[in-house]
Scaffold this motif. Structure first.
Motif, mmCIF file in Angstrom:
data_model
loop_
_atom_site.group_PDB
_atom_site.id
_atom_site.type_symbol
_atom_site.label_atom_id
_atom_site.label_comp_id
_atom_site.label_asym_id
_atom_site.label_seq_id
_atom_site.Cartn_x
_atom_site.Cartn_y
_atom_site.Cartn_z
ATOM 1 N N VAL A 1 0.822 -1.199 0.000
ATOM 2 C CA VAL A 1 0.000 0.000 0.000
ATOM 3 C C VAL A 1 0.866 1.263 0.000
ATOM 4 C CG1 VAL A 1 -1.994 -1.066 1.140
ATOM 5 C CG2 VAL A 1 -0.222 -0.003 2.525
ATOM 6 N N HIS A 2 0.281 2.310 -0.512
ATOM 7 C CA HIS A 2 0.886 3.638 -0.458
ATOM 8 C C HIS A 2 0.195 4.369 0.690
ATOM 9 C CE1 HIS A 2 0.696 7.967 -1.573
ATOM 10 N NE2 HIS A 2 1.978 7.764 -1.785
ATOM 11 N N ILE A 3 0.978 4.871 1.615
ATOM 12 C CA ILE A 3 0.420 5.610 2.743
ATOM 13 C C ILE A 3 1.015 7.003 2.754
ATOM 14 C CG2 ILE A 3 0.205 5.770 5.255
ATOM 15 C CD1 ILE A 3 0.073 2.756 5.352
ATOM 16 N N PHE B 1 9.397 -1.385 3.756
ATOM 17 C CA PHE B 1 8.952 -0.128 3.156
ATOM 18 C C PHE B 1 10.027 0.434 2.248
ATOM 19 C CE2 PHE B 1 11.328 1.900 6.498
ATOM 20 C CZ PHE B 1 11.576 3.195 6.070
ATOM 21 N N CYS B 2 9.583 1.270 1.305
ATOM 22 C CA CYS B 2 10.522 1.865 0.348
ATOM 23 C C CYS B 2 9.895 3.117 -0.263
ATOM 24 C CB CYS B 2 10.877 0.864 -0.751
ATOM 25 S SG CYS B 2 9.479 0.334 -1.752
ATOM 26 N N GLY C 1 -2.035 -3.604 9.708
ATOM 27 C CA GLY C 1 -0.602 -3.766 9.964
ATOM 28 C C GLY C 1 0.220 -2.737 9.231
ATOM 29 N N ALA C 2 -0.132 -2.481 7.972
ATOM 30 C CA ALA C 2 0.592 -1.476 7.181
ATOM 31 C C ALA C 2 0.404 -0.086 7.764
ATOM 32 C CB ALA C 2 0.115 -1.517 5.735
ATOM 33 N N PHE C 3 -0.808 0.205 8.188
ATOM 34 C CA PHE C 3 -1.105 1.503 8.790
ATOM 35 C C PHE C 3 -0.273 1.714 10.057
ATOM 36 C CE2 PHE C 3 -3.569 4.274 11.574
ATOM 37 C CZ PHE C 3 -3.803 5.341 10.745
ATOM 38 N N GLU C 4 -0.268 0.722 10.936
ATOM 39 C CA GLU C 4 0.505 0.824 12.184
ATOM 40 C C GLU C 4 2.000 0.884 11.907
ATOM 41 O OE1 GLU C 4 -0.458 1.450 15.296
ATOM 42 O OE2 GLU C 4 -2.436 1.673 14.411
ATOM 43 N N LYS C 5 2.450 0.117 10.935
ATOM 44 C CA LYS C 5 3.870 0.129 10.581
ATOM 45 C C LYS C 5 4.276 1.515 10.083
ATOM 46 C CE LYS C 5 5.352 -3.594 8.745
ATOM 47 N NZ LYS C 5 5.567 -4.689 7.775
ATOM 48 N N SER C 6 3.411 2.150 9.282
ATOM 49 C CA SER C 6 3.739 3.486 8.780
ATOM 50 C C SER C 6 3.837 4.486 9.923
ATOM 51 C CB SER C 6 2.709 3.952 7.745
ATOM 52 O OG SER C 6 1.487 4.316 8.334
ATOM 53 N N LEU D 1 -4.527 5.971 2.666
ATOM 54 C CA LEU D 1 -4.003 4.657 2.325
ATOM 55 C C LEU D 1 -4.652 4.221 1.016
ATOM 56 C CD1 LEU D 1 -3.533 1.613 4.593
ATOM 57 C CD2 LEU D 1 -4.880 1.368 2.516
ATOM 58 N N GLU D 2 -3.814 3.762 0.073
ATOM 59 C CA GLU D 2 -4.368 3.224 -1.173
ATOM 60 C C GLU D 2 -3.513 2.050 -1.638
ATOM 61 O OE1 GLU D 2 -2.423 6.492 -4.224
ATOM 62 O OE2 GLU D 2 -4.494 6.737 -3.609
#
Length: 115
Positions: free
Chosen positions: A4-6, A46-47, A73-78, A112-113
């Motif tokens: 995802v792109h955040i 992430f990158c 998970g991605a949201f929290e990681k960001s 988030l997308e």
């Protein structure tokens, strides 16, 4: 695994609450960008970190591509990655704000997308 792109946007102020001038805000964005690039070197999840500043609004935008098992998970990681980068340059976040830290980052918008 999803990717995802955040995008996280922050209002950024000096520790005393005043708005940063354009030069200060852009320097803050550059320092944050370097901190994110340093974190990319030791994290495969992430990158493609990007920062952008808007002096008229007093904001810094951080964008990341993140891989995780779930959106949550991605949201929290960001959040963890961005908070770590902000703290690495001496900035404060609402999670651990302190009067003796530098610029104060207040969350504004998150997007988030899927990519």
């Amino acid at each position: 695994m999803i990717r995802v792109h955040i995008a996280r946007q922050f209002d950024v102020r000096a520790a005393d609450g005043r708005r940063l001038n354009a030069e200060e805000l852009h320097a803050e964005g550059e320092r944050l960008m370097q901190s994110l690039l340093d974190l990319e070197q030791c994290n495969d999840d992430f990158c493609d970190s990007v920062t952008a500043t808007d002096a008229d609004k007093g904001t810094v935008l951080v964008e990341l591509l993140i891989s995780d098992e779930t959106e949550t998970g991605a949201f929290e990681k960001s959040r963890t990655i961005v908070r770590t980068a902000i703290h690495a340059i001496g900035g404060a976040t609402p999670w651990e704000a302190s009067a003796d830290l530098g610029a104060d980052y207040r969350p504004r918008d998150v997007q988030l997308e899927y990519v």
